[in-house]
Design an enzyme around this catalytic site. Structure first.
Site, mmCIF file in Angstrom:
data_model
loop_
_atom_site.group_PDB
_atom_site.id
_atom_site.type_symbol
_atom_site.label_atom_id
_atom_site.label_comp_id
_atom_site.label_asym_id
_atom_site.label_seq_id
_atom_site.Cartn_x
_atom_site.Cartn_y
_atom_site.Cartn_z
ATOM 1 N N HIS A 7 -4.307 0.227 10.703
ATOM 2 C CA HIS A 7 -5.519 -0.597 10.745
ATOM 3 C C HIS A 7 -6.092 -0.618 12.165
ATOM 4 O O HIS A 7 -6.715 -1.595 12.568
ATOM 5 C CB HIS A 7 -5.206 -2.024 10.291
ATOM 6 N N GLU A 41 0.804 -1.224 0.000
ATOM 7 C CA GLU A 41 0.000 0.000 0.000
ATOM 8 C C GLU A 41 0.843 1.284 0.000
ATOM 9 O O GLU A 41 0.414 2.318 0.503
ATOM 10 C CB GLU A 41 -0.942 -0.003 1.209
ATOM 11 N N HIS A 101 -11.350 -0.857 6.829
ATOM 12 C CA HIS A 101 -9.922 -1.004 6.602
ATOM 13 C C HIS A 101 -9.077 -0.305 7.676
ATOM 14 O O HIS A 101 -8.294 -0.959 8.352
ATOM 15 C CB HIS A 101 -9.616 -0.443 5.202
ATOM 16 N N HIS A 145 -0.264 5.145 7.900
ATOM 17 C CA HIS A 145 -1.432 4.339 7.523
ATOM 18 C C HIS A 145 -1.574 3.229 8.552
ATOM 19 O O HIS A 145 -0.626 2.481 8.803
ATOM 20 C CB HIS A 145 -1.286 3.751 6.126
HETATM 21 ZN ZN LIG Z 1 -4.006 -0.978 4.943
#
Ligand SMILES: [Zn+2]
Length: 254
Positions: free
Chosen positions: A114, A93, A182, A112
């Site tokens: 989760h 990603e 997500h 980023h």
């Molecule tokens: Zn992710």
């Protein structure tokens, strides 16, 4: 022939020496470990920092669990989000980071995550807004990116430049964008700021979820409170950063 194969097996993947400021790279290692320590990242998720010398480029670890990242794992990535002269496996990603830097010149660092605490706000009508001053940077409410609206057939991941661009559009001028089913992506003007915002977005999610179980309605920060508290907090992000970095570096030595 056997000798040749043995040589190939022993041959390490190409790994260029980075021309980056070593202090910046060490801060990136610290950011990985702090975010893991605070539960924002686990085996998944990543943090990056924009290159000081080449603004279209950024630094991020090879594909590796954040608590394990060391300076030797960091790779330079170009404007297309691909590693520069480095054969090691990048994060799938990585496009989240490249497209945020492209679309937001003010952004110097990206996380980023989760984080489970933020997931409920990406899958319900409950908008995430600041319930206390430490999360004042969320004053306009965290927008939600729904990948299905861009690509009905998907695996939830931002696996190419097109999806990265759509995510960067969705964050607009905000500090955080939630991603349905997500996680979240957070931006800041430095590693200390993006780490601060990631930790306190996660805490705000926990507190807002708790508050929703009590007698409402919830009193959120007003727009002016949000803006003023954000200006105050921005002047103090070095304080938690120093504390968190000291703890993270202790784990590195151990
Ligand atoms: Zn992710």
């Amino acid at each position: 022939m056997q000798e040749k194969i043995a040589k190939e097996i022993r041959m390490p993947a190409r790994k260029p020496a980075l021309a980056a400021n070593p202090d910046l790279l060490m801060d990136l290692v610290a950011a990985n470990r702090i975010l893991a320590m605070e539960g924002v990242l686990d085996a998944y998720g990543h943090v990056s920092v924009r290159s000081e010398r080449k603004p279209g480029h950024f630094y991020m670890s090879r594909s590796l669990a954040p608590p394990l990242v060391k300076i030797a794992d960091i790779m330079e990535h170009g404007p297309d989000s691909e590693p520069v002269g480095d054969d090691r496996k990048p994060y799938l990603e990585r496009f989240i980071h490249g497209e945020m830097y492209r679309q937001r010149p003010d952004v110097m660092a990206v996380v980023h995550s989760h984080s489970g605490s933020v997931i409920p706000f990406g899958i319900t009508r409950g908008k995430m807004r600041p319930v206390y001053h430490m999360a004042s940077f969320l004053w306009s409410g965290a927008p939600v990116f729904d990948i299905r609206k861009v690509q009905p057939e998907n695996d939830l991941l931002i696996r190419d430049g097109k999806l990265g661009r759509e995510l960067a559009k969705a964050i607009g001028a905000c500090a955080c964008v939630l991603m349905r089913g997500h996680g979240m992506t957070v931006v800041g003007d430095s590693l200390p700021e993006v780490v601060f915002r990631s930790v306190y977005t996660q805490m705000n999610a926990k507190l807002q979820t708790l508050a929703a179980q009590l007698e409402g309605p919830i009193e959120f920060l007003s727009e002016i409170e949000g803006k003023l508290a954000t200006a105050t907090n921005r002047a103090t992000v070095e304080r938690p950063w120093e504390l968190w970095k000291a703890k993270a570096m202790a784990t590195l030595k151990g």
